[in-house]
Design a protein around this motif. Structure first.
Motif, PDB file in Angstrom:
ATOM      1  N   ARG A  90      23.889 -10.641  20.865  1.00 11.44           N
ATOM      2  CA  ARG A  90      22.770 -11.400  21.451  1.00 11.44           C
ATOM      3  C   ARG A  90      21.450 -10.850  20.924  1.00 11.44           C
ATOM      4  O   ARG A  90      20.537 -11.599  20.555  1.00 11.44           O
ATOM      5  CB  ARG A  90      22.829 -11.348  22.980  1.00 11.44           C
ATOM      6  CG  ARG A  90      21.816 -12.275  23.611  1.00 11.44           C
ATOM      7  CD  ARG A  90      21.860 -12.346  25.112  1.00 11.44           C
ATOM      8  NE  ARG A  90      20.748 -13.181  25.558  1.00 11.44           N
ATOM      9  CZ  ARG A  90      20.824 -14.519  25.714  1.00 11.44           C
ATOM     10  NH1 ARG A  90      21.971 -15.121  25.499  1.00 11.44           N
ATOM     11  NH2 ARG A  90      19.783 -15.232  26.096  1.00 11.44           N
ATOM     12  N   GLU A 113      18.577 -12.815  18.930  1.00 14.44           N
ATOM     13  CA  GLU A 113      17.175 -12.837  19.410  1.00 14.44           C
ATOM     14  C   GLU A 113      16.240 -12.430  18.281  1.00 14.44           C
ATOM     15  O   GLU A 113      15.191 -13.033  18.060  1.00 14.44           O
ATOM     16  CB  GLU A 113      17.022 -11.865  20.581  1.00 14.44           C
ATOM     17  CG  GLU A 113      17.916 -12.219  21.766  1.00 14.44           C
ATOM     18  CD  GLU A 113      17.238 -12.067  23.103  1.00 14.44           C
ATOM     19  OE1 GLU A 113      16.238 -11.327  23.133  1.00 14.44           O
ATOM     20  OE2 GLU A 113      17.687 -12.685  24.063  1.00 14.44           O
ATOM     21  N   LYS A 157      13.323 -14.824  16.493  1.00 13.16           N
ATOM     22  CA  LYS A 157      12.137 -14.310  17.186  1.00 13.16           C
ATOM     23  C   LYS A 157      11.021 -15.357  17.232  1.00 13.16           C
ATOM     24  O   LYS A 157      10.321 -15.523  18.211  1.00 13.16           O
ATOM     25  CB  LYS A 157      11.641 -13.047  16.455  1.00 13.16           C
ATOM     26  CG  LYS A 157      11.095 -11.978  17.366  1.00 13.16           C
ATOM     27  CD  LYS A 157      10.566 -10.701  16.749  1.00 13.16           C
ATOM     28  CE  LYS A 157      10.368 -10.595  15.255  1.00 13.16           C
ATOM     29  NZ  LYS A 157      11.599 -10.113  14.553  1.00 13.16           N
ATOM     30  N   GLU A 212      10.847 -17.414  20.397  1.00  8.73           N
ATOM     31  CA  GLU A 212      10.806 -16.782  21.725  1.00  8.73           C
ATOM     32  C   GLU A 212       9.858 -17.574  22.631  1.00  8.73           C
ATOM     33  O   GLU A 212       8.795 -18.022  22.172  1.00  8.73           O
ATOM     34  CB  GLU A 212      10.292 -15.339  21.565  1.00  8.73           C
ATOM     35  CG  GLU A 212      10.792 -14.404  22.633  1.00  8.73           C
ATOM     36  CD  GLU A 212      10.500 -12.940  22.248  1.00  8.73           C
ATOM     37  OE1 GLU A 212      10.219 -12.666  21.065  1.00  8.73           O
ATOM     38  OE2 GLU A 212      10.508 -12.094  23.149  1.00  8.73           O
ATOM     39  N   HIS A 260      15.010 -21.625  23.722  1.00  9.62           N
ATOM     40  CA  HIS A 260      15.308 -20.308  23.123  1.00  9.62           C
ATOM     41  C   HIS A 260      16.574 -19.681  23.694  1.00  9.62           C
ATOM     42  O   HIS A 260      17.445 -19.217  22.949  1.00  9.62           O
ATOM     43  CB  HIS A 260      14.115 -19.363  23.329  1.00  9.62           C
ATOM     44  CG  HIS A 260      14.355 -17.996  22.742  1.00  9.62           C
ATOM     45  ND1 HIS A 260      14.676 -16.907  23.520  1.00  9.62           N
ATOM     46  CD2 HIS A 260      14.357 -17.555  21.453  1.00  9.62           C
ATOM     47  CE1 HIS A 260      14.855 -15.845  22.744  1.00  9.62           C
ATOM     48  NE2 HIS A 260      14.672 -16.211  21.481  1.00  9.62           N
ATOM     49  N   ASN A 261      16.695 -19.694  25.031  1.00  9.31           N
ATOM     50  CA  ASN A 261      17.838 -19.020  25.661  1.00  9.31           C
ATOM     51  C   ASN A 261      19.171 -19.648  25.232  1.00  9.31           C
ATOM     52  O   ASN A 261      20.092 -18.952  24.803  1.00  9.31           O
ATOM     53  CB  ASN A 261      17.692 -19.066  27.187  1.00  9.31           C
ATOM     54  CG  ASN A 261      18.840 -18.322  27.859  1.00  9.31           C
ATOM     55  OD1 ASN A 261      19.232 -17.247  27.403  1.00  9.31           O
ATOM     56  ND2 ASN A 261      19.399 -18.937  28.889  1.00  9.31           N
ATOM     57  N   VAL A 308      19.943 -18.793  21.522  1.00 11.69           N
ATOM     58  CA  VAL A 308      20.429 -17.422  21.300  1.00 11.69           C
ATOM     59  C   VAL A 308      21.846 -17.259  21.858  1.00 11.69           C
ATOM     60  O   VAL A 308      22.724 -16.666  21.222  1.00 11.69           O
ATOM     61  CB  VAL A 308      19.444 -16.416  21.943  1.00 11.69           C
ATOM     62  CG1 VAL A 308      20.040 -15.037  22.019  1.00 11.69           C
ATOM     63  CG2 VAL A 308      18.140 -16.377  21.167  1.00 11.69           C
TER      64      VAL A 308
END
Ligand SMILES: Nc1ncnc2c1ncn2[C@@H]1O[C@H](COP(=O)(O)OP(=O)(O)OP(=O)(O)O)[C@@H](O)[C@H]1O
Ligand SMILES: Nc1nc2c(ncn2[C@@H]2O[C@H](COP(=O)(O)OP(=O)(O)O)[C@@H](O)[C@H]2O)c(=O)[nH]1
Ligand SMILES: [Mg+2]
Length: 178
Positions: free
Chosen positions: A49, A53, A57, A60, A65-66, A69
């Motif tokens: 993870r 990330e 980047k 972010e 984003h979550n 990733v």
């Protein structure tokens, strides 16, 4: 004698949704081969993870984003350094636009239009500029030296018979001297 156009490198990824379907992965690799790309380096790995990330980047804080990733670290990805004239733009053209939920209507013949599931699970990644390509190649192939490749291997790629080794997932020069 045709003027040999310089080969450009880009970083391409087949995302977990594709790697989980080997027949689709090989379909996409054949599309890449048919569009005149060389596979310079290939590897299969699963991102942690934290690494996912780091790689994303730039996104972010964005709403996706979550899930991006989580998705990118959810299973093995197939990572390739591709070479072709104008490789960065040509691979992005072949992939099609990012958001699959539109691409399936606007560019159904693109890779994302054909194999993408959602805007997150859009099957593939491609560097978006020469600087990004350099960083992304270093990120996944820290041992790969672009300058060295341009001097030692690229000339072989440009004017010699190459064959694709489906097991290693890379091109090699049939010239015994190589
Ligand atoms: N919070 C949000 N704000 C704005 N747009 C969003 C939001 N969540 C989803 N979307 C948009 O809705 C569409 C569907 O999102 P997405 O592709 O992630 O589908 P999904 O069903 O969540 O699939 P996945 O599980 O692969 O993410 C996309 O166009 C996405 O950009
Ligand atoms: N769900 C969702 N995912 C997105 C969206 N935009 C980008 N992504 C995801 O984030 C990745 C990186 O985004 P970006 O660099 O803008 O697109 P790319 O260069 O075409 O991959 C994309 O490949 C998608 O997986 C969006 O609007 N919605
Ligand atoms: Mg991008």
């Amino acid at each position: 004698m045709s003027i040999l156009k310089p080969l450009q490198l880009t970083l391409a990824i087949l995302k977990p949704d594709i790697v989980a379907q080997p027949h689709i992965a090989s379909q996409i690799k054949n599309i890449i081969l048919r569009h005149g790309f060389y596979f310079v380096r290939s590897k299969l790995l699963t991102l942690t993870r934290a690494k996912a990330e780091e790689f994303y980047k730039e996104h972010e804080g964005k709403f996706f984003h979550n899930r991006l990733v989580s998705f990118m670290s959810s299973g093995p990805i197939s990572i390739h350094i591709l070479a072709r004239e104008n490789a960065i733009a040509e691979w992005r053209k072949l992939m099609g636009p990012t958001k699959v939920l539109r691409t399936i209507y606007e560019n159904p013949e693109s890779i994302r239009g054909q194999f993408g599931l959602t805007d997150t699970r859009n099957s593939t990644h491609g560097s978006d500029s020469p600087e990004t390509a350099k960083c992304e190649i270093k990120f996944f192939f820290p041992e790969f030296n672009i300058k060295e490749w341009e001097v030692s291997e690229a000339p072989l790629f440009s004017d010699r018979k190459l064959e694709f080794d489906p097991v290693k997932g890379v091109h090699f020069c049939v010239d015994p001297k190589w």
